[in-house]
Design a protein around this motif. Structure first.
Motif, PDB file in Angstrom:
ATOM      1  N   LYS A  65       9.554 -19.826  -1.249  1.00  0.00           N
ATOM      2  CA  LYS A  65       9.401 -18.363  -1.299  1.00  0.00           C
ATOM      3  C   LYS A  65      10.129 -17.713  -0.129  1.00  0.00           C
ATOM      4  CE  LYS A  65       4.952 -18.122  -3.689  1.00  0.00           C
ATOM      5  NZ  LYS A  65       3.518 -17.781  -3.547  1.00  0.00           N
ATOM      6  N   LEU A  66      10.000 -18.315   1.033  1.00  0.00           N
ATOM      7  CA  LEU A  66      10.672 -17.780   2.209  1.00  0.00           C
ATOM      8  C   LEU A  66      12.189 -17.833   2.036  1.00  0.00           C
ATOM      9  CD1 LEU A  66      10.619 -16.720   5.133  1.00  0.00           C
ATOM     10  CD2 LEU A  66      10.454 -19.098   5.894  1.00  0.00           C
ATOM     11  N   GLU A  67      12.669 -18.939   1.544  1.00  0.00           N
ATOM     12  CA  GLU A  67      14.113 -19.081   1.324  1.00  0.00           C
ATOM     13  C   GLU A  67      14.624 -18.067   0.296  1.00  0.00           C
ATOM     14  OE1 GLU A  67      17.068 -22.511  -0.358  1.00  0.00           O
ATOM     15  OE2 GLU A  67      15.415 -23.170   0.918  1.00  0.00           O
ATOM     16  N   ALA A  68      13.876 -17.891  -0.786  1.00  0.00           N
ATOM     17  CA  ALA A  68      14.272 -16.923  -1.822  1.00  0.00           C
ATOM     18  C   ALA A  68      14.287 -15.504  -1.256  1.00  0.00           C
ATOM     19  CB  ALA A  68      13.322 -17.016  -3.014  1.00  0.00           C
ATOM     20  N   LYS A  69      13.276 -15.186  -0.456  1.00  0.00           N
ATOM     21  CA  LYS A  69      13.203 -13.862   0.151  1.00  0.00           C
ATOM     22  C   LYS A  69      14.398 -13.642   1.083  1.00  0.00           C
ATOM     23  CE  LYS A  69       9.229 -12.076   1.453  1.00  0.00           C
ATOM     24  NZ  LYS A  69       7.991 -11.781   2.221  1.00  0.00           N
ATOM     25  N   MET A  70      14.734 -14.668   1.870  1.00  0.00           N
ATOM     26  CA  MET A  70      15.866 -14.537   2.795  1.00  0.00           C
ATOM     27  C   MET A  70      17.182 -14.355   2.033  1.00  0.00           C
ATOM     28  SD  MET A  70      14.727 -17.332   5.737  1.00  0.00           S
ATOM     29  CE  MET A  70      16.386 -17.776   6.047  1.00  0.00           C
ATOM     30  N   GLN A  71      17.352 -15.087   0.952  1.00  0.00           N
ATOM     31  CA  GLN A  71      18.571 -14.946   0.149  1.00  0.00           C
ATOM     32  C   GLN A  71      18.657 -13.542  -0.462  1.00  0.00           C
ATOM     33  OE1 GLN A  71      18.462 -18.195  -2.631  1.00  0.00           O
ATOM     34  NE2 GLN A  71      19.272 -19.675  -1.146  1.00  0.00           N
ATOM     35  N   LYS A  72      17.533 -13.062  -0.967  1.00  0.00           N
ATOM     36  CA  LYS A  72      17.502 -11.724  -1.562  1.00  0.00           C
ATOM     37  C   LYS A  72      17.836 -10.671  -0.516  1.00  0.00           C
ATOM     38  CE  LYS A  72      14.431  -8.360  -3.672  1.00  0.00           C
ATOM     39  NZ  LYS A  72      13.061  -7.955  -3.833  1.00  0.00           N
ATOM     40  N   TYR A  73      17.187 -10.765   0.630  1.00  0.00           N
ATOM     41  CA  TYR A  73      17.417  -9.778   1.676  1.00  0.00           C
ATOM     42  C   TYR A  73      18.855  -9.840   2.198  1.00  0.00           C
ATOM     43  CZ  TYR A  73      12.383  -8.748   1.962  1.00  0.00           C
ATOM     44  OH  TYR A  73      11.101  -8.358   1.702  1.00  0.00           O
ATOM     45  N   THR A  74      19.397 -11.033   2.289  1.00  0.00           N
ATOM     46  CA  THR A  74      20.785 -11.175   2.743  1.00  0.00           C
ATOM     47  C   THR A  74      21.743 -10.542   1.736  1.00  0.00           C
ATOM     48  OG1 THR A  74      20.235 -13.216   3.911  1.00  0.00           O
ATOM     49  CG2 THR A  74      22.556 -12.833   3.460  1.00  0.00           C
ATOM     50  N   ALA A  75      21.494 -10.759   0.460  1.00  0.00           N
ATOM     51  CA  ALA A  75      22.352 -10.191  -0.583  1.00  0.00           C
ATOM     52  C   ALA A  75      22.267  -8.670  -0.602  1.00  0.00           C
ATOM     53  CB  ALA A  75      21.969 -10.761  -1.946  1.00  0.00           C
ATOM     54  N   GLU A  76      21.094  -8.117  -0.317  1.00  0.00           N
ATOM     55  CA  GLU A  76      20.891  -6.664  -0.364  1.00  0.00           C
ATOM     56  C   GLU A  76      21.144  -5.984   0.984  1.00  0.00           C
ATOM     57  OE1 GLU A  76      16.855  -6.272  -1.692  1.00  0.00           O
ATOM     58  OE2 GLU A  76      17.334  -6.816  -3.755  1.00  0.00           O
ATOM     59  N   GLN A  77      21.462  -6.761   1.996  1.00  0.00           N
ATOM     60  CA  GLN A  77      21.582  -6.236   3.355  1.00  0.00           C
ATOM     61  C   GLN A  77      22.584  -5.085   3.468  1.00  0.00           C
ATOM     62  OE1 GLN A  77      22.669  -9.284   6.128  1.00  0.00           O
ATOM     63  NE2 GLN A  77      22.281  -8.024   7.917  1.00  0.00           N
ATOM     64  N   LYS A  78      23.719  -5.179   2.820  1.00  0.00           N
ATOM     65  CA  LYS A  78      24.758  -4.139   2.946  1.00  0.00           C
ATOM     66  C   LYS A  78      24.376  -2.854   2.232  1.00  0.00           C
ATOM     67  CE  LYS A  78      28.473  -7.395   3.631  1.00  0.00           C
ATOM     68  NZ  LYS A  78      29.679  -8.006   3.122  1.00  0.00           N
ATOM     69  N   SER A  79      23.542  -2.955   1.235  1.00  0.00           N
ATOM     70  CA  SER A  79      23.180  -1.758   0.473  1.00  0.00           C
ATOM     71  C   SER A  79      21.928  -1.069   1.017  1.00  0.00           C
ATOM     72  CB  SER A  79      22.986  -2.113  -1.000  1.00  0.00           C
ATOM     73  OG  SER A  79      21.892  -2.987  -1.140  1.00  0.00           O
ATOM     74  N   GLN A  80      21.309  -1.627   2.068  1.00  0.00           N
ATOM     75  CA  GLN A  80      20.080  -1.044   2.633  1.00  0.00           C
ATOM     76  C   GLN A  80      20.382  -0.373   3.969  1.00  0.00           C
ATOM     77  OE1 GLN A  80      17.185  -1.045   0.952  1.00  0.00           O
ATOM     78  NE2 GLN A  80      18.190  -2.172  -0.708  1.00  0.00           N
ATOM     79  N   THR A  81      19.447   0.463   4.373  1.00  0.00           N
ATOM     80  CA  THR A  81      19.596   1.141   5.662  1.00  0.00           C
ATOM     81  C   THR A  81      19.257   0.165   6.781  1.00  0.00           C
ATOM     82  OG1 THR A  81      17.311   1.895   5.735  1.00  0.00           O
ATOM     83  CG2 THR A  81      18.917   3.340   4.636  1.00  0.00           C
ATOM     84  N   GLN A  82      19.635   0.534   7.970  1.00  0.00           N
ATOM     85  CA  GLN A  82      19.369  -0.336   9.121  1.00  0.00           C
ATOM     86  C   GLN A  82      17.863  -0.468   9.360  1.00  0.00           C
ATOM     87  OE1 GLN A  82      21.632   0.530  12.615  1.00  0.00           O
ATOM     88  NE2 GLN A  82      20.547  -0.961  13.859  1.00  0.00           N
ATOM     89  N   VAL A  83      17.106   0.590   9.154  1.00  0.00           N
ATOM     90  CA  VAL A  83      15.649   0.560   9.343  1.00  0.00           C
ATOM     91  C   VAL A  83      15.016  -0.447   8.370  1.00  0.00           C
ATOM     92  CG1 VAL A  83      13.531   1.936   9.197  1.00  0.00           C
ATOM     93  CG2 VAL A  83      15.604   2.933  10.200  1.00  0.00           C
ATOM     94  N   ILE A  84      15.430  -0.398   7.114  1.00  0.00           N
ATOM     95  CA  ILE A  84      14.887  -1.331   6.110  1.00  0.00           C
ATOM     96  C   ILE A  84      15.286  -2.766   6.467  1.00  0.00           C
ATOM     97  CG2 ILE A  84      15.049  -2.063   3.699  1.00  0.00           C
ATOM     98  CD1 ILE A  84      15.136   0.896   2.928  1.00  0.00           C
ATOM     99  N   ASN A  85      16.524  -2.952   6.894  1.00  0.00           N
ATOM    100  CA  ASN A  85      16.971  -4.303   7.272  1.00  0.00           C
ATOM    101  C   ASN A  85      16.186  -4.843   8.467  1.00  0.00           C
ATOM    102  OD1 ASN A  85      18.851  -4.643   5.229  1.00  0.00           O
ATOM    103  ND2 ASN A  85      20.527  -3.742   6.426  1.00  0.00           N
ATOM    104  N   GLU A  86      15.900  -3.987   9.429  1.00  0.00           N
ATOM    105  CA  GLU A  86      15.102  -4.409  10.588  1.00  0.00           C
ATOM    106  C   GLU A  86      13.677  -4.749  10.166  1.00  0.00           C
ATOM    107  OE1 GLU A  86      15.466  -1.289  13.491  1.00  0.00           O
ATOM    108  OE2 GLU A  86      17.567  -1.801  13.923  1.00  0.00           O
ATOM    109  N   THR A  87      13.114  -3.947   9.285  1.00  0.00           N
ATOM    110  CA  THR A  87      11.765  -4.206   8.767  1.00  0.00           C
ATOM    111  C   THR A  87      11.734  -5.544   8.023  1.00  0.00           C
ATOM    112  OG1 THR A  87      11.399  -1.828   8.529  1.00  0.00           O
ATOM    113  CG2 THR A  87       9.905  -3.285   7.338  1.00  0.00           C
ATOM    114  N   ARG A  88      12.751  -5.768   7.206  1.00  0.00           N
ATOM    115  CA  ARG A  88      12.830  -7.031   6.458  1.00  0.00           C
ATOM    116  C   ARG A  88      13.009  -8.223   7.404  1.00  0.00           C
ATOM    117  NH1 ARG A  88      16.511  -5.878   1.042  1.00  0.00           N
ATOM    118  NH2 ARG A  88      14.876  -4.804  -0.116  1.00  0.00           N
TER     119      ARG A  88
END
Length: 168
Positions: A65-88
């Motif tokens: 689950k952790l690995e899947a979450k990290m992959q998802k967040y990494t893939a979406e990193q460019k399309s999110q704001t810096q605040v959301i990326n820091e929260t993630r």
């Protein structure tokens, strides 16, 4: 003088007999082997293995689950704001900490369970050894498993007798 020689001869004979009577009888046993072969130890080993498998499955699930979450967040990193990326990033860091805590907790719990349940097994083995030693008139019983280093085994090996006393 004749009485003195007779008394001296009696004293030497008496001391010699007393020395033979006081000779200490030794026995030995491979304590590790005995405990490892006890049915209770085998049952404990089986239950620890089942517990380890349960924990392993849980922890592997958490890791996936952790690995899947990290992959998802990494893939979406460019399309999110810096605040959301820091929260993630904080969320992932907290999940990693929980994952490590779960691993350590599982290990500690298994160690504790093994130590708690092995104590009575060891006590039972020691009691059986003491009883067999008393029955056989042994003064000392050496542990042959300590370093596997008994160089001379002139004492009696009581392994079979203790095993029979324990009923296995």
């Amino acid at each position: 003088m004749k009485n003195f020689k007779t008394l001296l001869l009696i004293a030497v004979f008496t001391l010699g007999v007393a020395g033979v009577a006081n000779a200490q009888k030794l026995g030995h046993i491979d304590f590790e082997k005995l405990v490892a072969e006890m049915p209770q130890t085998k049952t404990l080993k089986s239950s620890i293995e089942k517990l380890a498998k349960t924990y392993q499955d849980e922890i592997e699930g958490m890791g996936k689950k952790l690995e899947a979450k990290m992959q998802k967040y990494t893939a979406e990193q460019k399309s999110q704001t810096q605040v959301i990326n820091e929260t993630r990033a904080q969320e992932v860091q907290q999940d990693r900490a929980r994952y490590e805590q779960a691993r350590q907790g599982a290990y500690q719990e298994m160690q504790t369970k093994q130590a708690e349940e092995l104590g009575p097994i060891i006590e039972k083995a020691q009691k059986a050894i003491e009883e067999v030693a008393a029955t056989k008139g042994l003064d000392y019983v050496l542990d042959a498993s300590v370093g596997k280093g008994l160089l001379v085994k002139k004492g009696e090996d009581i392994y079979s007798a203790v095993k029979a006393k324990l009923g296995f």
